[in-house]
Design an enzyme around this catalytic site. Structure first.
Site, PDB file in Angstrom:
ATOM      1  CE1 TYR A  65       6.307 -10.794  26.296  1.00 21.69           C
ATOM      2  CE2 TYR A  65       7.505  -8.731  26.070  1.00 21.69           C
ATOM      3  CZ  TYR A  65       6.673  -9.697  25.540  1.00 21.69           C
ATOM      4  OH  TYR A  65       6.208  -9.547  24.264  1.00 21.69           O
ATOM      5  CE  LYS A 125      -2.799 -24.390  25.269  1.00 20.29           C
ATOM      6  NZ  LYS A 125      -3.693 -24.720  24.139  1.00 20.29           N
ATOM      7  CG  ASP A 142      -5.623 -23.145  21.596  1.00 20.22           C
ATOM      8  OD1 ASP A 142      -6.312 -22.637  22.509  1.00 20.22           O
ATOM      9  OD2 ASP A 142      -5.481 -24.382  21.473  1.00 20.22           O
ATOM     10  CG  ASP A 171       1.653  -7.322  16.765  1.00 11.62           C
ATOM     11  OD1 ASP A 171       1.542  -6.324  17.510  1.00 11.62           O
ATOM     12  OD2 ASP A 171       2.640  -7.530  16.034  1.00 11.62           O
TER      13      ASP A 171
HETATM   14  C1  IPM Z   1       4.821  -4.491  22.030  1.00 13.19           C
HETATM   15  C2  IPM Z   1       6.138  -4.883  21.430  1.00 13.19           C
HETATM   16  C3  IPM Z   1       7.132  -5.143  22.560  1.00 13.19           C
HETATM   17  C4  IPM Z   1       6.603  -6.295  23.377  1.00 13.19           C
HETATM   18  C5  IPM Z   1       8.574  -5.408  22.087  1.00 13.19           C
HETATM   19  C6  IPM Z   1       9.066  -4.303  21.178  1.00 13.19           C
HETATM   20  C7  IPM Z   1       9.512  -5.617  23.237  1.00 13.19           C
HETATM   21  O1  IPM Z   1       5.999  -5.982  20.604  1.00 13.19           O
HETATM   22  O2  IPM Z   1       4.752  -3.464  22.721  1.00 13.19           O
HETATM   23  O3  IPM Z   1       3.848  -5.212  21.810  1.00 13.19           O
HETATM   24  O4  IPM Z   1       6.862  -7.457  23.049  1.00 13.19           O
HETATM   25  O5  IPM Z   1       5.924  -6.041  24.363  1.00 13.19           O
HETATM   26 MG    MG Z   2       4.032  -6.622  20.329  1.00 12.61          MG
END
Ligand code: IPM
Ligand code: MG
Length: 367
Positions: A144, A195, A228, A256
């Site tokens: 990031y 990984k 994975d 997620d």
């Molecule tokens: C999260 C979100 C953020 C991330 C985005 C909105 C930048 O997906 O907090 O998980 O990727 O960290």
């Molecule tokens: Mg996210």
């Protein structure tokens, strides 16, 4: 009387709607438990762009700097989708906030009540007691933020984009410590996800985590898994995990997946803790629901306020040391939901209530 000084950044679409309800719950427990609230509200995300021309306006940062914690709503949506990627509310508000306050530790509980197992896409028999896991994601390093990061036109006429994944041992150790602290209060099992069969950063990650646990937490059961495989295991049998420890991008993806496995995004809270201490000597942190701005239901009073309310509970626990009050809110949410009061996202086709009535039920269960 203790006074809680925090910044409130409601954001966009359903953000302000669920924030109003979280503040209502906080006002209520403050009265019951004898503390005072001193919060100020500021624009962030699309609201920042519309009111100040920037997703993270300077007065908002200033307010956060003067506070002991940030209660965050959610940002982004169709209104700002046409902006260049680096000006979009999500990227231009959340990432700089994380970096500015070195919010390196993202704690995302993956909690599914037994009574809600039908909301999960996982077969009931695989999760008879619901789900209870936690994802600890490193939040200020890795791909990031690594440099170089750019897009260039090559002499041959092609276009090339570069992101760089960087991790230092010190960054890995400090997030390992958070996993240890979390596991100690739970089932004492940590699965570190990497990984290491391909990436240098993952080789360092695994080596550092292994040495850290051997030295500082020999009583915690540590295992390692490739990302994975972890993605697959999470849908096969989520409760094989207790605490998942992982780096920034793997954590983004796995958390997620975990949220989906847990049924509704409307129930999931998160805490992002910083290296800095607040005026109470406790971790400065940003607390936000996982669900996003849900533009499709915004303004209708239908959004599930639970994730925002549970995020406020995490704020009380981590940044204000109010464990008992935090636990009371968590119990009240659970009681309200399991007694059958539910917003549409968790109603499983049954009768549903709106945002305000859901909160009323939670407040009524605050005993
Ligand atoms: C999260 C979100 C953020 C991330 C985005 C909105 C930048 O997906 O907090 O998980 O990727 O960290
Ligand atoms: Mg996210």
């Amino acid at each position: 009387m203790q006074t809680l000084k925090f910044a409130v950044l409601p954001g966009d679409y359903i953000g302000p709607e669920v924030m109003t309800e979280a503040l209502r719950v906080l006002e209520h427990v403050a009265k019951q438990d004898g503390f005072a609230l001193a919060y100020e509200i500021a624009h962030v995300g699309g609201a920042g762009i519309d009111n100040h021309g920037k997703a993270l306006p300077a007065p908002t940062v200033k307010l956060c700097e003067a506070s002991d914690a940030i209660l965050f709503g959610s940002v982004g949506g169709p209104k700002w989708e046409k902006l260049p990627p680096n000006q979009q509310p999500e990227r231009a508000a959340l990432l700089p906030l994380r970096k500015h306050f070195t919010l390196f530790a993202n704690i995302r509980p993956g909690l599914l009540y037994r009574e809600l197992i039908d909301a999960s896409p996982i077969k009931n028999e695989r999760i008879p007691e619901g789900i209870d896991i936690v994802c600890i994601r490193e939040l200020t390093g890795g791909i990031y933020f690594g440099q170089p990061k750019h897009t260039t036109e090559l002499p041959c006429g092609d276009t090339q984009a570069v992101d760089t994944k960087v991790y230092r041992k010190s960054e890995i150790k400090r997030i390992a410590q958070v996993a240890v602290d979390t596991a100690r209060a739970r089932k004492k099992r940590v699965c570190s996800v990497d990984k290491a069969n391909v990436l240098e950063t993952s080789v360092l990650w695994r080596k550092t985590v292994t040495a850290f646990f051997a030295k500082h937490a020999p009583e915690i059961e540590l295992s390692h898994m490739y990302v994975d495989n972890a993605a697959m295991q999470l849908v096969r049998s989520p409760n094989q995990f207790d605490v998942i420890l992982t780096e920034n991008m793997f954590g983004d993806i796995l958390s997620d997946e975990m949220a989906c496995v847990c049924g509704s995004l409307g129930m999931l809270s998160s805490a992002s803790l910083g290296t800095g201490k607040n005026s109470l000597g406790l971790p400065f942190g940003l607390y936000e629901p996982a669900g996003g701005t849900a533009p499709d239901i915004a303004g209708k009073g239908l959004a599930n306020p639970c994730a925002q309310i549970l995020s406020a509970a995490l704020m009380l626990r981590h940044s204000f040391g109010l464990e008992k009050t935090a636990a009371r809110i968590e119990v009240a949410v659970r009681r309200a939901v399991t007694s059958g009061v539910r917003t549409a996202d968790i109603a499983l086709g049954g009768k549903s209530v709106g945002t305000r009535a859901m909160t009323d039920a939670i407040i009524a269960n605050l005993t």
